[in-house]
Scaffold this motif. Structure first.
Motif, PDB file in Angstrom:
ATOM      1  N   LYS A 150       0.839  -1.203   0.000  1.00  4.81           N
ATOM      2  CA  LYS A 150       0.000   0.000   0.000  1.00  4.81           C
ATOM      3  C   LYS A 150       0.876   1.256   0.000  1.00  4.81           C
ATOM      4  N   TYR A 151       2.087   1.128   0.544  1.00  4.71           N
ATOM      5  CA  TYR A 151       3.027   2.263   0.609  1.00  4.71           C
ATOM      6  C   TYR A 151       4.094   2.140  -0.474  1.00  4.71           C
ATOM      7  N   LYS A 152       3.842   1.239  -1.435  1.00  5.20           N
ATOM      8  CA  LYS A 152       4.774   0.990  -2.557  1.00  5.20           C
ATOM      9  C   LYS A 152       6.153   0.557  -2.079  1.00  5.20           C
ATOM     10  N   ILE A 153       6.194  -0.158  -0.950  1.00  6.62           N
ATOM     11  CA  ILE A 153       7.474  -0.636  -0.439  1.00  6.62           C
ATOM     12  C   ILE A 153       7.666  -2.093  -0.849  1.00  6.62           C
ATOM     13  N   GLU A 154       8.801  -2.349  -1.500  1.00  6.41           N
ATOM     14  CA  GLU A 154       9.121  -3.727  -1.909  1.00  6.41           C
ATOM     15  C   GLU A 154      10.515  -4.105  -1.450  1.00  6.41           C
ATOM     16  N   THR A 155      10.716  -5.405  -1.304  1.00  6.05           N
ATOM     17  CA  THR A 155      11.992  -5.928  -0.813  1.00  6.05           C
ATOM     18  C   THR A 155      12.483  -6.998  -1.774  1.00  6.05           C
ATOM     19  N   LEU A 156      13.775  -7.024  -2.034  1.00  3.39           N
ATOM     20  CA  LEU A 156      14.310  -8.088  -2.902  1.00  3.39           C
ATOM     21  C   LEU A 156      15.649  -8.576  -2.358  1.00  3.39           C
ATOM     22  N   ALA A 157      15.727  -9.877  -2.105  1.00  2.00           N
ATOM     23  CA  ALA A 157      17.002 -10.472  -1.656  1.00  2.00           C
ATOM     24  C   ALA A 157      17.474 -11.447  -2.724  1.00  2.00           C
ATOM     25  N   TYR A 158      18.771 -11.495  -2.932  1.00  5.99           N
ATOM     26  CA  TYR A 158      19.339 -12.382  -3.959  1.00  5.99           C
ATOM     27  C   TYR A 158      20.715 -12.856  -3.493  1.00  5.99           C
ATOM     28  N   PHE A 187      12.722   2.633  -2.960  1.00  2.20           N
ATOM     29  CA  PHE A 187      12.942   3.884  -2.221  1.00  2.20           C
ATOM     30  C   PHE A 187      11.949   3.918  -1.061  1.00  2.20           C
ATOM     31  N   LEU A 188      12.432   4.177   0.136  1.00  4.85           N
ATOM     32  CA  LEU A 188      11.558   4.148   1.319  1.00  4.85           C
ATOM     33  C   LEU A 188      11.154   5.566   1.712  1.00  4.85           C
ATOM     34  N   PRO A 189       9.987   5.725   2.349  1.00 10.27           N
ATOM     35  CA  PRO A 189       9.665   7.064   2.851  1.00 10.27           C
ATOM     36  C   PRO A 189      10.680   7.453   3.934  1.00 10.27           C
ATOM     37  N   PRO A 190      11.148   8.712   3.935  1.00  7.66           N
ATOM     38  CA  PRO A 190      12.082   9.086   4.993  1.00  7.66           C
ATOM     39  C   PRO A 190      11.373   9.118   6.344  1.00  7.66           C
ATOM     40  N   GLY A 191      12.101   8.807   7.398  1.00  2.76           N
ATOM     41  CA  GLY A 191      11.533   8.936   8.750  1.00  2.76           C
ATOM     42  C   GLY A 191      11.205   7.631   9.444  1.00  2.76           C
ATOM     43  N   LEU A 192      11.417   6.476   8.794  1.00  8.54           N
ATOM     44  CA  LEU A 192      11.119   5.203   9.477  1.00  8.54           C
ATOM     45  C   LEU A 192      12.278   4.806  10.383  1.00  8.54           C
ATOM     46  N   GLY A 193      11.938   4.301  11.552  1.00 10.88           N
ATOM     47  CA  GLY A 193      12.985   3.945  12.529  1.00 10.88           C
ATOM     48  C   GLY A 193      13.032   5.017  13.586  1.00 10.88           C
ATOM     49  N   ASP A 194      13.407   4.637  14.788  1.00 10.20           N
ATOM     50  CA  ASP A 194      13.416   5.587  15.891  1.00 10.20           C
ATOM     51  C   ASP A 194      14.835   5.747  16.412  1.00 10.20           C
ATOM     52  N   PRO A 195      15.117   6.894  17.023  1.00  7.19           N
ATOM     53  CA  PRO A 195      16.485   7.116  17.473  1.00  7.19           C
ATOM     54  C   PRO A 195      16.944   6.129  18.550  1.00  7.19           C
ATOM     55  N   ILE A 196      18.207   6.100  18.738  1.00  5.93           N
ATOM     56  CA  ILE A 196      18.904   5.376  19.808  1.00  5.93           C
ATOM     57  C   ILE A 196      18.604   3.875  19.841  1.00  5.93           C
ATOM     58  N   TYR A 197      17.803   3.379  20.765  1.00  5.13           N
ATOM     59  CA  TYR A 197      17.694   1.925  20.944  1.00  5.13           C
ATOM     60  C   TYR A 197      16.774   1.249  19.937  1.00  5.13           C
ATOM     61  N   GLN A 198      15.979   2.041  19.212  1.00  2.29           N
ATOM     62  CA  GLN A 198      15.050   1.445  18.242  1.00  2.29           C
ATOM     63  C   GLN A 198      15.427   1.852  16.822  1.00  2.29           C
ATOM     64  N   LYS A 199      16.735   2.093  16.609  1.00  6.94           N
ATOM     65  CA  LYS A 199      17.180   2.446  15.252  1.00  6.94           C
ATOM     66  C   LYS A 199      16.759   1.364  14.274  1.00  6.94           C
ATOM     67  N   LEU A 200      16.438   1.753  13.046  1.00  4.87           N
ATOM     68  CA  LEU A 200      16.056   0.729  12.071  1.00  4.87           C
ATOM     69  C   LEU A 200      17.235  -0.211  11.819  1.00  4.87           C
TER      70      LEU A 200
END
Ligand SMILES: Cc1cc2nc3c(=O)[nH]c(=O)nc-3n(C[C@H](O)[C@H](O)[C@H](O)COP(=O)(O)O)c2cc1C
Length: 363
Positions: free
Chosen positions: A146-154, A217-230
């Protein structure tokens, strides 16, 4: 046994052992009204199954049963429980070797910790547990879409063969990856990897592999500072996959060989008036928070510990012994099976970060 749960809002709890009758996942905190079908989940699971002769001969049908939380094809907001059967189990060989310590496996440490170990196929520490993460990730993926986020591992490397990964949009890279039986987007390297794997198999040996993972490309701002860094959440998720021995983001360890000015990811304004960076040495994260670029990271998988050569070891009582597997169903290179698992853990981390971010602003 604590610690079978992962995630803050989109929370998964897995249960079951490799050779037990059933395994399951409970997903709590999933938003309502997400369309999801049994068939979509089973399709994702088919990618995780063995697709070449260098991975396990265990053939699971992976039919699932949705026990709760999905009504008329949509999530209801209630806990979702999904169950899967273990059908192709072969516990006889494990029975024979039950008193032997298996080097680089979890049986010694689990025994020390709990005083008991389900030795059949590695019990809870088995790669089989990861099937449940792929199930949960299928739902996470629908939210991310829904947020146009995709992941690809190879596959980036196998033993000493390294692939050249073309710089392509994710959909084109996926097409190239899916043409390779090893899920490596470099056809020349795939052939070389197959030759090396044949030799290693003949020697009754095993080897490791590296997986690279990219997101859109991810939306900027995901992940939290310090102990909850992405970055720390990803490291947590990825290191929870059995057999992972290394993890690096962006240029990772190679950054130590660069000068500051070479490493800088310079900002620019793109045609859509968005601030992006010209390069992506940081792998999409500044301060542990997404900077609007794709995430890029690599994961190192060790060689499969169980091999067909005799292995010198000790019994649980400390007597010298030799561990021999006759009718082995082990992976020559289990890393080759881990692309869907790396994608799954990334999707679980990202969906959680997205839901955390959505709960921040009450405007
Ligand atoms: C999908 C998958 C399949 C695996 N298959 C095997 C296997 O066939 N034989 C084996 O010895 N280890 C296999 N492993 C690795 C073991 O699970 C791992 O060595 C063990 O849990 C110890 O984990 P650690 O390296 O994190 O300490 C597999 C791991 C994964 C993720």
């Amino acid at each position: 046994m604590a610690s079978n749960t992962f995630g803050e809002i989109f929370k998964i709890t897995t249960w079951g052992e490799s050779h037990g009758k059933l395994m399951g996942v409970v997903i709590d905190g999933c938003p309502s009204n997400i369309f999801i079908s049994k068939e979509e989940i089973e399709k994702e699971l088919s990618l995780r199954r063995s697709r070449n002769s260098y991975t396990t001969k265990r053939k699971e049908k992976d039919f699932i049963e949705i026990a709760s939380g999905i009504f008329k094809g949509k999530t209801t907001g209630a806990p979702i429980s999904i169950i899967i059967k273990n059908e192709d189990v072969y516990s006889k060989e494990y029975e024979k070797n039950k008193d032997l310590l298996r080097p680089n496996h979890a049986n010694f440490t689990y025994l020390k910790k709990y005083g008991i170990f389900d030795y059949r196929g590695g019990g809870r520490s088995s790669g089989r547990e990861t099937v449940l993460r792929v199930i949960a990730s299928t739902i996470a993926k629908k939210i991310l879409k829904k947020y146009k986020i995709e992941t690809l591992a190879y596959i980036k490397s196998v033993y000493n063969i390294e692939a050249k990964i073309p710089s392509l949009p994710l959909t084109d890279l996926k097409k190239k990856r899916d043409k390779s039986i090893l899920l490596c987007p470099d056809p020349k390297a795939t052939d070389e990897m197959i030759s090396v794997l044949e030799k290693i198999k003949e020697e009754k040996e095993s080897c490791g592999a590296t997986i690279e993972c990219q997101t859109s490309f991810l939306p900027p701002g995901l992940g939290d500072p310090i102990y909850q860094k992405l970055s720390s959440k990803l490291a947590h998720g990825i290191f929870s996959i059995p057999g992972v021995k290394g993890f690096e983001i962006g240029n990772g360890f190679f950054s130590t060989q660069m000068k500051g000015s070479e490493y800088h990811d310079h900002f620019f304004l793109n045609e859509e008036n968005e601030i992006k960076t010209k390069t992506n040495h940081a792998g999409g994260l500044f301060g542990g928070i997404t900077n609007g670029m794709p995430l890029v990271f690599r994961v190192a998988f060790k060689p499969t510990p169980s091999i067909l050569k005799p292995i010198n070891t000790l019994t649980v009582r400390g007597k010298k012994a030799v561990l021999e597997w006759k009718d082995s169903r082990f992976d020559v290179c289990f890393g080759l099976r881990c692309c869907p698992i790396v994608e799954a853990m990334t999707n679980l981390v990202l969906v959680d970060a997205l839901l955390m971010q959505n709960s921040k602003n009450l405007q």
